[in-house]
Write a protein that holds these residues in place. Structure first.
Motif, PDB file in Angstrom:
ATOM      1  N   MET A  34      30.073  42.188  44.522  1.00  0.00           N
ATOM      2  CA  MET A  34      31.382  41.854  43.958  1.00  0.00           C
ATOM      3  C   MET A  34      31.285  40.670  43.008  1.00  0.00           C
ATOM      4  O   MET A  34      31.951  40.644  41.972  1.00  0.00           O
ATOM      5  CB  MET A  34      32.392  41.556  45.076  1.00  0.00           C
ATOM      6  N   LEU A  35      30.449  39.677  43.353  1.00  0.00           N
ATOM      7  CA  LEU A  35      30.254  38.547  42.439  1.00  0.00           C
ATOM      8  C   LEU A  35      29.641  39.007  41.120  1.00  0.00           C
ATOM      9  O   LEU A  35      30.027  38.548  40.051  1.00  0.00           O
ATOM     10  CB  LEU A  35      29.344  37.502  43.083  1.00  0.00           C
ATOM     11  N   ARG A  36      28.689  39.933  41.193  1.00  0.00           N
ATOM     12  CA  ARG A  36      28.051  40.446  39.972  1.00  0.00           C
ATOM     13  C   ARG A  36      29.051  41.211  39.112  1.00  0.00           C
ATOM     14  O   ARG A  36      29.090  41.047  37.894  1.00  0.00           O
ATOM     15  CB  ARG A  36      26.874  41.344  40.336  1.00  0.00           C
ATOM     16  N   VAL A  37      29.897  42.014  39.741  1.00  0.00           N
ATOM     17  CA  VAL A  37      30.916  42.764  39.005  1.00  0.00           C
ATOM     18  C   VAL A  37      31.925  41.802  38.385  1.00  0.00           C
ATOM     19  O   VAL A  37      32.330  41.979  37.229  1.00  0.00           O
ATOM     20  CB  VAL A  37      31.615  43.794  39.926  1.00  0.00           C
ATOM     21  N   LEU A  38      32.324  40.771  39.118  1.00  0.00           N
ATOM     22  CA  LEU A  38      33.262  39.795  38.577  1.00  0.00           C
ATOM     23  C   LEU A  38      32.649  39.052  37.389  1.00  0.00           C
ATOM     24  O   LEU A  38      33.311  38.848  36.371  1.00  0.00           O
ATOM     25  CB  LEU A  38      33.676  38.805  39.654  1.00  0.00           C
ATOM     26  N   LEU A  55      38.544  34.381  43.406  1.00  0.00           N
ATOM     27  CA  LEU A  55      37.302  34.418  44.164  1.00  0.00           C
ATOM     28  C   LEU A  55      37.503  34.297  45.672  1.00  0.00           C
ATOM     29  O   LEU A  55      36.540  34.385  46.421  1.00  0.00           O
ATOM     30  CB  LEU A  55      36.378  33.297  43.680  1.00  0.00           C
ATOM     31  N   TRP A  56      38.717  34.115  46.148  1.00  0.00           N
ATOM     32  CA  TRP A  56      38.954  33.901  47.567  1.00  0.00           C
ATOM     33  C   TRP A  56      38.458  35.072  48.396  1.00  0.00           C
ATOM     34  O   TRP A  56      37.861  34.877  49.456  1.00  0.00           O
ATOM     35  CB  TRP A  56      40.439  33.645  47.853  1.00  0.00           C
ATOM     36  N   PHE A  57      38.691  36.291  47.942  1.00  0.00           N
ATOM     37  CA  PHE A  57      38.287  37.461  48.716  1.00  0.00           C
ATOM     38  C   PHE A  57      36.767  37.561  48.779  1.00  0.00           C
ATOM     39  O   PHE A  57      36.194  37.830  49.836  1.00  0.00           O
ATOM     40  CB  PHE A  57      38.889  38.736  48.098  1.00  0.00           C
TER      41      PHE A  57
END
Length: 154
Positions: A34-38, A55-57
């Motif tokens: 998810m971090l990479r996609v964001l 970024l909380w989730f």
């Protein structure tokens, strides 16, 4: 006879802990994905008005995965050492984890406006995640029951 019972209990605790670790590792991997996609979405020109609360989730998901892996390590240490203090600490942590899960589940089930408790999601990814969960609700229900069953058997 006591030695056999102790060995069986130690093995069962290790198996249950391994299952809990197998839940934590995919959570960490999914959080990194998810971090990479964001990060990829932030680089695109169509991504405007980035808010740090988005970024909380991701950070919560990563934190839970790391916590599950650390609890698994503590469980393996307590199973190997058979120390009363270590086992007591482990059981208190597992009890608090189950209590937290119960509180979150009760909030979701009993509070019809539970989505208002979450921070605003400027990326609109939470809506996509919610639709995915709703379309595969039976599958997620079985996964949740499996996780709770594994944690309750400790």
């Amino acid at each position: 006879m006591a030695r056999v019972a102790r060995t069986c209990l130690r093995s069962i605790l290790k198996i249950v802990n391994s299952t809990l670790g197998l839940v934590g590792i995919p959570m960490i991997l999914y959080g990194f994905w998810m971090l990479r996609v964001l990060q990829r979405d932030m680089e695109s020109p169509s991504f405007d008005d980035f808010d740090s609360t988005a970024l909380w989730f991701i950070y919560t998901f990563l934190s839970i995965g790391v916590a599950l892996c650390l609890i698994t390590c503590l469980g393996h240490i307590s199973a190997d050492s058979s120390n009363g203090i270590c086992l007591s600490c482990y059981m208190v942590i597992i009890f608090l984890l189950l209590l937290l899960e119960t509180l979150v589940a009760a909030d979701i089930l009993l509070n019809s406006d539970w989505e208002k408790d979450l921070p605003e999601d400027p990326t609109r990814r939470f809506h996509d995640f919610r639709e995915f969960v709703e379309s595969n609700f039976d599958f997620f229900k079985w996964i949740a029951m499996f996780i709770i069953l594994v944690q309750a058997n400790k």
